[in-house]
Write a protein that holds these residues in place. Structure first.
Motif, PDB file in Angstrom:
ATOM      1  N   UNK A  96       0.835  -1.202   0.000  1.00 58.73           N
ATOM      2  CA  UNK A  96       0.000   0.000   0.000  1.00 58.73           C
ATOM      3  C   UNK A  96       0.868   1.249   0.000  1.00 58.73           C
ATOM      4  N   UNK A  97       0.318   2.347  -0.520  1.00 57.98           N
ATOM      5  CA  UNK A  97       1.037   3.620  -0.523  1.00 57.98           C
ATOM      6  C   UNK A  97       1.404   4.025   0.895  1.00 57.98           C
ATOM      7  N   UNK A  98       0.497   3.776   1.832  1.00 65.46           N
ATOM      8  CA  UNK A  98       0.738   4.148   3.232  1.00 65.46           C
ATOM      9  C   UNK A  98       1.934   3.384   3.813  1.00 65.46           C
ATOM     10  N   UNK A  99       1.976   2.062   3.571  1.00 65.72           N
ATOM     11  CA  UNK A  99       3.096   1.276   4.093  1.00 65.72           C
ATOM     12  C   UNK A  99       4.399   1.661   3.402  1.00 65.72           C
ATOM     13  N   UNK A 100       4.329   1.907   2.106  1.00 70.37           N
ATOM     14  CA  UNK A 100       5.523   2.288   1.341  1.00 70.37           C
ATOM     15  C   UNK A 100       6.126   3.570   1.908  1.00 70.37           C
ATOM     16  N   UNK A 101       5.297   4.617   2.069  1.00 65.59           N
ATOM     17  CA  UNK A 101       5.802   5.903   2.551  1.00 65.59           C
ATOM     18  C   UNK A 101       6.276   5.794   3.995  1.00 65.59           C
ATOM     19  N   UNK A 102       5.539   5.043   4.815  1.00 68.28           N
ATOM     20  CA  UNK A 102       5.946   4.851   6.207  1.00 68.28           C
ATOM     21  C   UNK A 102       7.295   4.149   6.291  1.00 68.28           C
TER      22      UNK A 102
END
Length: 340
Positions: A96-102
């Motif tokens: 997910x974009x959220x996990x990637x950025x985190x």
């Protein structure tokens, strides 16, 4: 390695072991929360699909130290979306974009001491990747996957200032017409090693690939995207289903139009119509822009602006984009993500 031992002025693009990297596993239908680890060695099954069938993909992005000491990530959401598309193409579960950025944020914060100082021209390069792992031997998608992000400090791409480079048109194809050219998978790069080495042996910076169906249109410059500037202020870049949609390319398209007032054109770039361009360049994460002095095709060298000097539009585009990345110029909304 301590950051005191790093000569920031002599940094290249070489592997340096930093303090921490992010590691997440996909098992039983889901990615776990992920963790930071000091271990830079992956321990995987000998039957991993990444080793035998090339089931993997990767990304590249940078974190920049700003004048006020804060740190910018440049458009990580776009890298996350592209990696998700690459995963889909080779049947891997998307992150997910959220996990990637985190994950990127965690790695930058954990390796803060390796971020080159503001004004050095360097940055912290991030390499996220997904690989198929687990016990397997058949040609099928893997039973398990690893998502990881590591970071290395890299120096200014152009030592002594940006200057034009010459390129050679390759007779090899980078990707198949309906293949994996638009996905950032390792096989595309393995296929480029020999053509690139042959071009460098002949004194060129790299080779340029033409479209695989007709060999009449420019597609990519080594592992970067091509662009040309016309005399009537058009910013032209190839559009093809086998071209990797670069984040730098996307950003330059937007800036060329909104900041420089150029007309942007995504379309065909015929190799026999190079006279339409007064400047040309290659764009990608590593160099941002590599100015193209000339292109050799069928024994003849076509020179654009100059083989010694960078063209004025290319200079402006480079200054605008790098200024946004380092926080000196206000960027469009959402382009910069601050690392807390």
């Amino acid at each position: 390695m301590s950051n005191e031992s790093i000569n920031w002025d002599k940094l290249g693009f070489d592997y340096i072991k930093t303090d921490q990297r992010y590691l997440s596993h996909w098992r039983d239908g889901a990615w776990d929360e992920g963790t930071l680890t000091e271990d830079n060695q992956l321990h995987i099954s000998e039957g991993s699909t990444a080793l035998h069938y090339g089931q993997q993909c990767f990304e590249g992005l940078k974190a920049y130290r700003c004048k006020d000491g804060s740190v910018n990530l440049f458009r990580p959401d776009q890298n996350a979306l592209r990696m998700a598309r690459s995963c889909d193409r080779v049947l891997m579960p998307a992150v997910s974009t959220e996990q990637f950025i985190d994950a990127c944020r965690q790695v930058v914060k954990a390796n803060d001491r390796f971020i080159p100082p503001y004004g050095s021209g360097g940055a912290l390069y991030l390499r996220p990747f997904v690989i198929g792992v687990g016990d397997n031997i058949g040609v099928r998608t893997a039973p398990e996957f690893i998502f990881s992000v590591f970071a290395i400090p890299v120096g200014a791409y152009f030592k002594g200032g940006m200057k034009p480079h010459n390129f050679l048109i390759s007779g090899y194809d980078r990707a198949a017409p309906s293949g994996t050219g638009a996905a950032k998978v390792g096989g595309n790069y393995a296929a480029s090693l020999m053509p690139g080495a042959e071009a460098k042996k002949q004194g060129f910076a790299d080779c340029i690939y033409l479209d695989p169906q007709t060999h009449s249109k420019i597609e990519e410059v080594g592992s970067a995207n091509f662009f040309g500037i016309t005399a009537n202020n058009e910013f032209v870049t190839p559009k093809s289903p086998s071209v990797l949609p670069g984040i730098t390319r996307l950003s330059l398209l937007e800036l060329a139009q909104s900041r420089l007032g150029l007309t942007v054109v995504e379309g065909e770039v015929h190799i026999d119509q190079l006279d339409r361009f007064v400047e040309a360049g290659a764009c990608g994460t590593a160099a941002v822009i590599t100015p193209i002095g000339g292109i050799q095709y069928k024994g003849k060298m076509h020179v654009f602006h100059s083989e010694q000097e960078v063209g004025p539009v290319t200079k402006r585009l480079y200054a605008e984009l790098t200024g946004i990345q380092t926080g000196d110029i206000e960027g469009p909304e959402g382009w910069v993500v601050k690392v807390d």
